[in-house]
Motif scaffolding. Structure first.
Motif, PDB file in Angstrom:
ATOM      1  N   GLY A  30       0.825  -1.202   0.000  1.00 22.51           N
ATOM      2  CA  GLY A  30       0.000   0.000   0.000  1.00 22.51           C
ATOM      3  C   GLY A  30       0.859   1.251   0.000  1.00 22.51           C
ATOM      4  O   GLY A  30       2.013   1.234   0.431  1.00 22.51           O
ATOM      5  N   GLN A  31       0.286   2.356  -0.502  1.00 19.46           N
ATOM      6  CA  GLN A  31       0.968   3.647  -0.470  1.00 19.46           C
ATOM      7  C   GLN A  31       0.111   4.645   0.287  1.00 19.46           C
ATOM      8  O   GLN A  31      -1.022   4.927  -0.093  1.00 19.46           O
ATOM      9  CB  GLN A  31       1.257   4.148  -1.884  1.00 19.46           C
ATOM     10  CG  GLN A  31       2.421   3.433  -2.558  1.00 19.46           C
ATOM     11  CD  GLN A  31       2.815   4.097  -3.861  1.00 19.46           C
ATOM     12  OE1 GLN A  31       2.183   3.881  -4.886  1.00 19.46           O
ATOM     13  NE2 GLN A  31       3.876   4.895  -3.817  1.00 19.46           N
ATOM     14  N   ALA A  32       0.656   5.178   1.371  1.00 20.47           N
ATOM     15  CA  ALA A  32      -0.071   6.097   2.235  1.00 20.47           C
ATOM     16  C   ALA A  32       0.131   7.537   1.776  1.00 20.47           C
ATOM     17  O   ALA A  32       1.214   7.917   1.322  1.00 20.47           O
ATOM     18  CB  ALA A  32       0.404   5.935   3.677  1.00 20.47           C
ATOM     19  N   GLU A  33      -0.920   8.343   1.904  1.00 23.21           N
ATOM     20  CA  GLU A  33      -0.861   9.757   1.554  1.00 23.21           C
ATOM     21  C   GLU A  33      -0.230  10.562   2.686  1.00 23.21           C
ATOM     22  O   GLU A  33      -0.422  10.274   3.867  1.00 23.21           O
ATOM     23  CB  GLU A  33      -2.278  10.291   1.298  1.00 23.21           C
ATOM     24  CG  GLU A  33      -3.026   9.605   0.164  1.00 23.21           C
ATOM     25  CD  GLU A  33      -2.665  10.184  -1.202  1.00 23.21           C
ATOM     26  OE1 GLU A  33      -1.841  11.111  -1.236  1.00 23.21           O
ATOM     27  OE2 GLU A  33      -3.218   9.703  -2.202  1.00 23.21           O
ATOM     28  N   ASN A  34       0.497  11.591   2.313  1.00 29.14           N
ATOM     29  CA  ASN A  34       0.999  12.602   3.261  1.00 29.14           C
ATOM     30  C   ASN A  34       1.829  12.041   4.408  1.00 29.14           C
ATOM     31  O   ASN A  34       1.805  12.579   5.529  1.00 29.14           O
ATOM     32  CB  ASN A  34      -0.179  13.410   3.824  1.00 29.14           C
ATOM     33  CG  ASN A  34      -0.993  14.082   2.732  1.00 29.14           C
ATOM     34  OD1 ASN A  34      -0.429  14.629   1.787  1.00 29.14           O
ATOM     35  ND2 ASN A  34      -2.307  14.013   2.843  1.00 29.14           N
ATOM     36  N   VAL A  35       2.538  10.953   4.160  1.00 30.11           N
ATOM     37  CA  VAL A  35       3.454  10.422   5.173  1.00 30.11           C
ATOM     38  C   VAL A  35       4.644   9.794   4.447  1.00 30.11           C
ATOM     39  O   VAL A  35       4.486   9.223   3.370  1.00 30.11           O
ATOM     40  CB  VAL A  35       2.768   9.388   6.097  1.00 30.11           C
ATOM     41  CG1 VAL A  35       2.327   8.156   5.316  1.00 30.11           C
ATOM     42  CG2 VAL A  35       3.662   8.991   7.255  1.00 30.11           C
ATOM     43  N   ALA A  36       5.813   9.927   5.036  1.00 32.88           N
ATOM     44  CA  ALA A  36       7.025   9.455   4.373  1.00 32.88           C
ATOM     45  C   ALA A  36       7.175   7.941   4.474  1.00 32.88           C
ATOM     46  O   ALA A  36       6.708   7.312   5.423  1.00 32.88           O
ATOM     47  CB  ALA A  36       8.248  10.131   4.990  1.00 32.88           C
ATOM     48  N   THR A  37       7.832   7.369   3.487  1.00 26.51           N
ATOM     49  CA  THR A  37       8.269   5.970   3.574  1.00 26.51           C
ATOM     50  C   THR A  37       9.204   5.835   4.776  1.00 26.51           C
ATOM     51  O   THR A  37       9.970   6.749   5.079  1.00 26.51           O
ATOM     52  CB  THR A  37       9.011   5.576   2.288  1.00 26.51           C
ATOM     53  OG1 THR A  37       8.110   5.703   1.172  1.00 26.51           O
ATOM     54  CG2 THR A  37       9.550   4.160   2.355  1.00 26.51           C
TER      55      THR A  37
END
Length: 261
Positions: free
Chosen positions: A87-94
């Motif tokens: 998954g890829q989360a919005e507005n947060v860094a890896t």
């Protein structure tokens, strides 16, 4: 997607690595001689290693919608790991790890979990069919502990062999982690945090392993660096020492082959 032999529920971290002649003291600034970035995270490391050993794998994780996240997805693909459940989360860094390694192979590591901490029950539900059909499910503690425990329960209930790496270790670990883990594998410091037993030698590791066994896991493995590891199980309750050949450590963070040429 097709069933996987090994499913890993865990972390992805972009490693920011500085090589130095020695580790800095508190408050000290020193010069390094090399810097590079790499792909890390306890979960992803385990998944990539399993894939390189020939297992059909699947990674369940979360990264950010940033350059590190997109690069990580491409790296998993290059290693033959499906990214259906990345998954890829919005507005947060890896997630990221700052690593300093000295000439003796010793290191300091600071991690910022970032998107890893946003993995939740919904992510597990989407991947439930893959988890429940796996031969082995692996998890750690670089994601929210509740998510790791939920994954262990889901796999264990389906008869999947569960391997739990309690790292970074928690002194107040939920007792259910032990009950739903077929195998617990930890190092000396993690074993000490979990059991309260200071692990300085093979005998200490055996005592700690027995405590882990008493708490409900089927097999406990305590790794001991140069001394190998000890194993103890419900079927073989006498701790067994497994020694290893001594080598000169170049980098204990596993970058030797890929980066230090």
């Amino acid at each position: 997607m097709a069933a996987a032999d090994v499913v890993v529920v865990g972390s992805c971290m972009t490693d920011l690595v500085s090589l130095t002649t020695r580790l800095p003291k508190a408050g000290e600034t020193i010069h390094g001689h090399k810097f590079f970035t790499g792909f890390g995270g306890k979960g992803a490391n385990q998944c990539v290693q399993a894939a390189r050993l020939g297992a059909k794998t699947s990674m369940i994780c979360k990264v950010g919608k940033d350059s590190f996240g997109y690069d990580y997805i491409e790296n998993l693909k290059k290693n033959g790991i499906p990214t259906d459940f990345v998954g890829q989360a919005e507005n947060v860094a890896t997630g990221a790890a700052s690593i300093i390694v000295d000439n003796e192979g010793q290191n300091f590591i600071v991690i910022v979990a970032g998107a890893n901490l946003l993995m939740d029950s919904e992510d597990l539900r989407r991947a439930a069919h893959v988890i429940c059909q796996a031969k082995v499910m692996v998890c750690q503690l670089e994601v929210t502990p509740a998510v790791s425990l939920e994954a262990l329960k889901l796999a264990h209930k389906s008869g999947v062999k569960t391997l739990f790496n309690p790292a970074p270790a928690l002194a107040d670990l939920d007792p259910q982690f032990y009950i739903h883990s077929n195998i617990i594998c930890c190092n000396e410091s993690e074993a000490e945090i979990l059991t309260g037993i200071t692990v300085c030698n093979v005998k200490d590791a055996g005592r700690a392993g027995l405590v882990l066994l008493e708490r409900g896991c089927k097999t406990a493995v305590v790794t001991l660096g140069l001394e190998g590891c000890i194993m103890v199980s419900a079927k073989e309750p006498i701790p067994k020492h497994v020694p290893v050949k001594k080598v000169t450590a170049v980098d204990t963070t596993m970058y030797i082959k890929q980066y230090k040429k």
